[in-house]
Structures are given as structure tokens and as C-alpha cells.
Motif scaffolding. Structure first.
Motif: not given
Length: 418
Positions: A361-362, A366, A390, A393-394, A397-398
Motif C-alpha cells: 500500500t501507499d 512510504q 503511481e 510517484s509515491i 516524491n516521498e
């Protein structure tokens, strides 16, 4: 710091749980499903929608911090925990884990993990439980100290604040060509995985696989920006061994031949063969690594199957039975053990790859970024899901947000010292 209450919430993983045994046995894809009967215990079909379970810790100021529990895509294969069952995990977490959480001092991360993850009925807790709860505990400590999760790990393991960006590795899933193009256009550091998980994708004597490797290299040159030189990483799910036999020398010969077709690239080959047990895997992978090194090959062996727990990672690292070890976070369990695994790889001069699964999961992705950056792993997986955009990006960006915060923290510390 005490935990006032424990919340549970059902969720979904970002991909599917797949019966690897049935796929290796020749199950045919029919659209997005696999036709045929499952072979691995717990699977009611070959492909099952991934489920997850969120655990929320209610802190004394009513802040709620979360972590997510789930299994990996190929659950029950290669010595891994069985298929994730939400109802069973919910029951165990409610009965056993929640009371421990309500009794723990959540201000010290490693001590809290050690207390909460004590064996139950003389058995280790399911690794999915360790994984999700350790995420929530890490966020709790970070919230209390007003720090990032990475800073908590650095403090607990006496590590300096990191400065280096960790390279990101993307996986393509079955949409190989389209997703390779996406990765190249986004200048991903390591690509493409390729999902070479069947005889059809590997080909007779590996010819189909070799053509794909050459195509990826050619495509990178065709549409990549000037100077773009990613590492090429392919997971072959043991098919080199299945197709050409389980002798280390012919396997090494094949890998060298593949590397020779893409001489300008570093080539990572993940899971070239499955030798049936952890000990056999260690002995034979060590021989393959030794042969490749003696020939000066640019190819690197990556271990995944039968190298799941911290103890197994230690055995592979000490035997130098891989150039790069995938630390598959849900299979390792506690994020504290993921951090320990990276540091153990570094001690033994073996590459550390903080991986995981498309089923995550996100939140779990992270949290993994913070472990990867804090310990300065050699690379980390873009997750969850198989869509590239996706996941990249997750994770990307984190990482960028985290490095910006750490740079500010360093500047503040320098001002105080001056």
C-alpha cells in the motif's frame, strides 16, 4: 508515551496474490486471470485480489498513526508465509497484539518492537503483523519526537543523517513494452523487472528472454535522454535453472552470454534458479557469483526466493551468495529487521536492495523509503502496484520530501554548532 487504543480497518493491496506453483506448472493467462486450478494451499483461484489490514494506534493526544499489514504477490512460495487472510490476521491482532500495544512504552522504537513481537504460543507472529505494526510504531515515535521516520531509525541505530539519494527500481508487470517506455521517459534508475515467470516468456534455451533484454537496451538508447544509462534488472523466477539445468557453471555461462549482448549496461539477474532449499540456494548461488566474478562479468546475481528472514539474509550475505540481496520487506517482518538487514549487507560488502511487493500500500511504501534512505540502501523498489506511474510517484516524491527535510535539519544543526 502510551497507546490509548488500537484500531483495525480492512483494506486492499495494490495488486493481486498469485499462485506461483500453478503458474510455473503452465497455467494459461485468460485476459487478466489464470485458467486452471490452484496448487498452493490457501488459494481458491490462481489469482486472488490482494487484501490488507490497517492498524491504527491512538496516541495520548488523540493522534492516530497507521501501518498496513499484507502478504506478498507470491505468498506461500519459496519458504514464505501462507496467503494473507484478513479475518485470521484481524483475530490474532485483536487478541494478542493489541493488548501488548496498550502495555508498551511507544517512545523507544526498538524496545517497543521487541516487546510487541515476542513469540505467541512458542511461534513467531505472522510476518505481515510485524510489518504493519512496526510501521505504525515507527510513525508513533516520529510523531512524539517531531522527527521523520528516517531520523528515528538513524537515532536508534546510531547512523549519521543521510545525504545520498537511493536509486529507484521499477517493475513492469505483464505490460512490458508500454511500461518500459514509461520508465525510460521518466529516467528510472533501474528497470524493468520484466516478470519472466513462465516458459513462454523465457523461451526455449532462453532465446525469448535474451531478445527482450536486447530490446530493452535498444529502446533505452532510442527514446532515453542523452547520457541516460539505467541498470537493467530482470527477475527470471528460476527459469534459467528450469530450462538449462541446475548446474552452476552452465547457469553462469548463460548469464555471461546475456550480459555480452548488452555490454554498455550493468545487468542484474534476479532468481536465476531455485535449488529447492535455503542451504542449497546459498551453496550454488555462491558458486555462480564466484564464476561471474572470476570472469570479470558485468552481470550481478540478485537473490529473492529462499532468502526471506533476517537470519536467511545474514546467511546469504556472509557466504557472499549474491551480489545484491532483495530485502523483501513484508517477508522480513518488522521494519527494524529491514534496517538491520541493510546494515548487515553493508558489513559483508554485499549490495542491499530494499524491495517488497506490488501487493503493498501507499503507507507501507512510504515507510520503506524512510528505512532505505536512513540506512543508505543501494536501491529501493517503486511500489505498490504494477502501473509504474503511481509507484514511482509515491516512492520518488516521498524520498524527495524526506531529503528536503533532512537538509533543513542539517542546516539547523550547523547553525546551532556555529
Amino acid at each position: 508515551m502510551r497507546i490509548k487504543d488500537v484500531l483495525l480497518a480492512p483494506g486492499t493491496g495494490a495488486f493481486f496474490y498469485d499462485d506461483q506453483a500453478a503458474i510455473k506448472a503452465g497455467a494459461i493467462q485468460d485476459g487478466f486471470i489464470y485458467a486452471g486450478e490452484p496448487l498452493t494451499p490457501g488459494f481458491t483461484s490462481i489469482r486472488v485480489a490482494a487484501s490488507s489490514l490497517s492498524v491504527g494506534l491512538v496516541l495520548t493526544d488523540d493522534t492516530v498513526v497507521w501501518g498496513d499489514m499484507m502478504g506478498v504477490q507470491y505468498s506461500g512460495a519459496g519458504g514464505r508465509d501462507p496467503l494473507f487472510e484478513t479475518a485470521q490476521i484481524w483475530d490474532l491482532t485483536s487478541r494478542v497484539v493489541a493488548p501488548r500495544l496498550l502495555d508498551v512504552d511507544a517512545s523507544r522504537y526498538l524496545e517497543a518492537c521487541a516487546h510487541v513481537f515476542e513469540p505467541h504460543e512458542h511461534k513467531r507472529l505472522p510476518l505481515a503483523v510485524e510489518y504493519g505494526v512496526s510501521q505504525a510504531l515507527l510513525r508513533a515515535v516520529a510523531d512524539l519526537h517531531r522527527k521523520t521516520m528516517a531520523e528515528v531509525i538513524c537515532a536508534e541505530f546510531d547512523l549519521p543523517l543521510p545525504t545520498r539519494r537511493v536509486p529507484i527500481y521499477c517493475q513492469s508487470g505483464d505490460a512490458r513494452e508500454i511500461n518500459v517506455d514509461k520508465m525510460i521517459l521518466k529516467a528510472v534508475d533501474v528497470l524493468p523487472h520484466g516478470l519472466i515467470n513462465s516458459r513462454q516468456k523465457f523461451g526455449v534455451a532462453g532465446h525469448t528472454f535474451m531478445e527482450f533484454v536486447k530490446w530493452v537496451a535498444t529502446r533505452t538508447r532510442e527514446i532515453g535522454r542523452p547520457g541516460y544509462q539505467p541498470a537493467l534488472h530482470f527477475d527470471v523466477y528460476g527459469w534459467i535453472g528450469q530450462e538449462i539445468g541446475l548446474e552452476p557453471s552452465p547457469i553462469a555461462d548463460f548469464i555471461c552470454n546475456v550480459a555480452d549482448t548488452v555490454p554498455d549496461f550493468t545487468l542484474n539477474i534476479e532468481c536465476p534458479a531455485d535449488f529447492g532449499s535455503t542451504q542449497a540456494q546459498i551453496e550454488n548461488y555462491a558458486k555462480i557469483v564466484s564464476i561471474l566474478d572470476s570472469r570479470g562479468s558485468s552481470a550481478r546475481i540478485v537473490v529473492d526466493e529462499r532468502c526471506n528472514t533476517l537470519e536467511e539474509i545474514r546467511l546469504f550475505a556472509e557466504a557472499r551468495a549474491a551480489h545484491l540481496i532483495q530485502i523483501k520487506t513484508p517477508d522480513v517482518g518488522s521494519l527494524a529487521d529491514t534496517a538491520r538487514a541493510v546494515l548487515l549487507c553493508k558489513e559483508n560488502k554485499v549490495g542491499a536492495y530494499v524491495g517488497g511487493s506490488c501487493t503493498e500500500t501507499d503507507l507501507s511504501a512510504q515507510a520503506s523509503v524512510h528505512i532505505s534512505v536512513a540506512t543508505q540502501a543501494d536501491m529501493m523498489l517503486a511500489k505498490p502496484g504494477m502501473g509504474v506511474d503511481e509507484a514511482f510517484s509515491i516512492v520518488g516524491n516521498e524520498q524527495n520530501r524526506l531529503l528536503a527535510m533532512l537538509n533543513r535539519r542539517r542546516a539547523q544543526t550547523k547553525m546551532l554548532d556555529d
